[in-house]
Motif scaffolding. Structure first.
Motif, PDB file in Angstrom:
ATOM      1  N   GLU A   1       0.831  -1.216   0.000  1.00 34.55           N
ATOM      2  CA  GLU A   1       0.000   0.000   0.000  1.00 34.55           C
ATOM      3  C   GLU A   1       0.860   1.258   0.000  1.00 34.55           C
ATOM      4  O   GLU A   1       0.527   2.248  -0.643  1.00 34.55           O
ATOM      5  N   LYS A   2       2.000   1.230   0.713  1.00 34.27           N
ATOM      6  CA  LYS A   2       2.799   2.444   0.836  1.00 34.27           C
ATOM      7  C   LYS A   2       4.214   2.115   1.291  1.00 34.27           C
ATOM      8  O   LYS A   2       4.421   1.159   2.048  1.00 34.27           O
ATOM      9  N   THR A   3       5.179   2.921   0.823  1.00 32.76           N
ATOM     10  CA  THR A   3       6.568   2.807   1.267  1.00 32.76           C
ATOM     11  C   THR A   3       6.992   4.111   1.904  1.00 32.76           C
ATOM     12  O   THR A   3       6.688   5.193   1.386  1.00 32.76           O
ATOM     13  N   THR A   4       7.677   4.027   3.002  1.00 37.06           N
ATOM     14  CA  THR A   4       8.277   5.218   3.611  1.00 37.06           C
ATOM     15  C   THR A   4       9.787   5.106   3.480  1.00 37.06           C
ATOM     16  O   THR A   4      10.351   4.009   3.467  1.00 37.06           O
ATOM     17  N   TYR A   5      10.442   6.264   3.385  1.00 40.99           N
ATOM     18  CA  TYR A   5      11.861   6.287   3.055  1.00 40.99           C
ATOM     19  C   TYR A   5      12.731   6.436   4.291  1.00 40.99           C
ATOM     20  O   TYR A   5      12.341   7.026   5.302  1.00 40.99           O
ATOM     21  N   ALA A   6      13.948   5.927   4.174  1.00 43.65           N
ATOM     22  CA  ALA A   6      14.915   5.983   5.267  1.00 43.65           C
ATOM     23  C   ALA A   6      15.422   7.410   5.450  1.00 43.65           C
ATOM     24  O   ALA A   6      15.278   8.277   4.581  1.00 43.65           O
ATOM     25  N   ASP A   7      16.025   7.631   6.581  1.00 42.93           N
ATOM     26  CA  ASP A   7      16.645   8.928   6.853  1.00 42.93           C
ATOM     27  C   ASP A   7      17.893   9.088   5.994  1.00 42.93           C
ATOM     28  O   ASP A   7      18.405   8.128   5.401  1.00 42.93           O
ATOM     29  N   LEU A   8      18.431  10.316   5.962  1.00 46.19           N
ATOM     30  CA  LEU A   8      19.698  10.584   5.273  1.00 46.19           C
ATOM     31  C   LEU A   8      20.820   9.828   5.989  1.00 46.19           C
ATOM     32  O   LEU A   8      20.794   9.675   7.199  1.00 46.19           O
TER      33      LEU A   8
END
Length: 404
Positions: free
Chosen positions: A260-267
């Motif tokens: 349904e959705k992907t969230t991205y990692a921090d820098l």
């Protein structure tokens, strides 16, 4: 003390012969040579702790991860970035530029303008043309003069509240001109524009301080700095890196994935999808260490001596023209002999064991400005010698005698 004879012992390739002659390597602007100290780090990685990083709980993975992140910290310190996560590992300068250009695709409109200079490598032209095609933004160009310098008064005229991005190289790869990036950055910021500096040609010769410069993005390649090919870095201010979307999707750059959705990692992981060039990153750190042991002040002083010596010697050859005569330049000389194609000169020099670059050096607009097909480019590093320059001068004289 700076001792070029001792330094040369660090570079195994400098002892080889080409076409039966001692190698004279004057193609440093294309890629520098690699010292044994960096070669040893590469061998050590593959011999003793080759493993994927950030993912494994086993000893080899932890060792590789530690070495890789230590290299990032070395590069952070070298460029004086505020945070280690502002250093994004890339495959090289071109990758870094494309990463930023792709990110700005969602931030520009057809009413915006971006500025590039006439002195750029194709890698700092083509991505911005592609960005303009995607967004409808307008690309404007800072012109150059006969000395191979940017016409800064025209840059001032190009700036407006429509300017969103400015891109210039720190040093021209084709001519060696050192651009006034401090002024360019300051003026661009006055109209709210972000600035990317292509440092591929500057970082082998000087030590940029990204915080003192106030630059938004700075890109470089390891292979210009005694490191491996296929490895580079993008410095970006934290606030800009957070605004830009990821360049590539895959493993490592995610926080959580569902259908349904992907969230991205921090820098910095947001921009480092997939298994990286682990050995390359570690070796990049080793190369930075090596060059700092030589000392960038020592490098600049010695290379300037080589530049002046070579310039004076080459100009004694009748019919030889040097392109790029700025008072502010680094150890690059682009030249031609009247009536002789640069390729022919380069071929004869190669038979004498002398490696130079011929052609347009991925800078066709510069060659078009001078109405020439290309140049012979001799680019010097801190491990070159005046005796090698003497060999170059004699080789050019021989080429002239054979080709006229």
């Amino acid at each position: 003390m700076f001792n070029v004879d001792n330094i040369r012992k660090d570079f195994p390739i400098l002892s080889r012969k080409v076409n039966g002659k001692p190698l004279v390597y004057f193609d440093n602007a294309a890629t520098s040579q690699t010292p044994q100290q960096v070669i040893d780090v590469i061998v050590d990685y593959y011999s003793n702790y080759n493993a994927n990083i950030h993912r494994g709980v086993h000893t080899l993975s932890q060792e590789a991860t530690d070495k890789y992140e230590q290299a990032r910290q070395k590069i952070q310190a070298h460029f004086n970035a505020k945070h280690a996560h502002e250093i994004i590992f890339t495959s090289g300068t071109t990758h870094g530029i494309n990463l930023v250009a792709n990110g700005f695709s969602s931030l520009l409109t057809k009413d915006d303008e971006i500025i590039v200079s006439a002195l750029e490598h194709h890698s700092n032209i083509v991505p911005w043309q592609m960005l303009c095609e995607r967004t409808g933004a307008t690309l404007k160009v800072i012109p150059m003069n006969q000395d191979g310098e940017l016409v800064i008064s025209e840059f001032d005229n190009l700036l407006s509240d429509k300017t969103k991005l400015v891109f210039v190289n720190h040093i021209s790869n084709a001519l060696g001109t050192i651009n006034p990036i401090e002024y360019i950055i300051k003026q661009a910021h006055l109209v709210g524009a972000a600035v990317l500096i292509d440092g591929a040609q500057s970082t082998p010769h000087i030590k940029p301080d990204v915080q003192a410069l106030g630059v938004d993005f700075y890109v470089a390649s390891a292979h210009k700095m005694c490191g491996p090919t296929g490895q580079g870095m993008l410095y970006g201010k934290e606030e800009w890196l957070k605004k830009l979307p990821p360049y590539q999707g895959g493993g490592e750059m995610i926080a959580e994935v569902t259908f349904e959705k992907t969230t991205y990692a921090d820098l910095p992981h947001k921009f480092e999808a997939g298994t990286p060039n682990i050995c390359g990153g570690i070796a990049f750190g080793a190369a930075v260490d090596y060059m700092n042991t030589i000392g960038f002040d020592n490098i600049a002083t010695y290379e300037n001596e080589l530049l002046q010596y070579a310039t004076d010697k080459l100009l004694t050859i009748e019919g030889l023209t040097i392109y790029g005569t700025s008072k502010h330049k680094t150890s690059v000389i682009s030249f031609n002999l009247d009536g002789i194609h640069p390729y022919d000169v380069g071929t004869i020099l190669d038979k004498l064991g002398i490696a130079v670059r011929t052609g347009h050096h991925c800078a066709q607009p510069i060659m078009d400005f001078y109405s020439i097909p290309g140049t012979v480019r001799a680019s010097f590093a801190f491990y070159n010698t005046k005796a090698e320059i003497d060999a170059l001068v004699e080789g050019v004289k021989k080429a002239k005698m054979m080709l006229i």
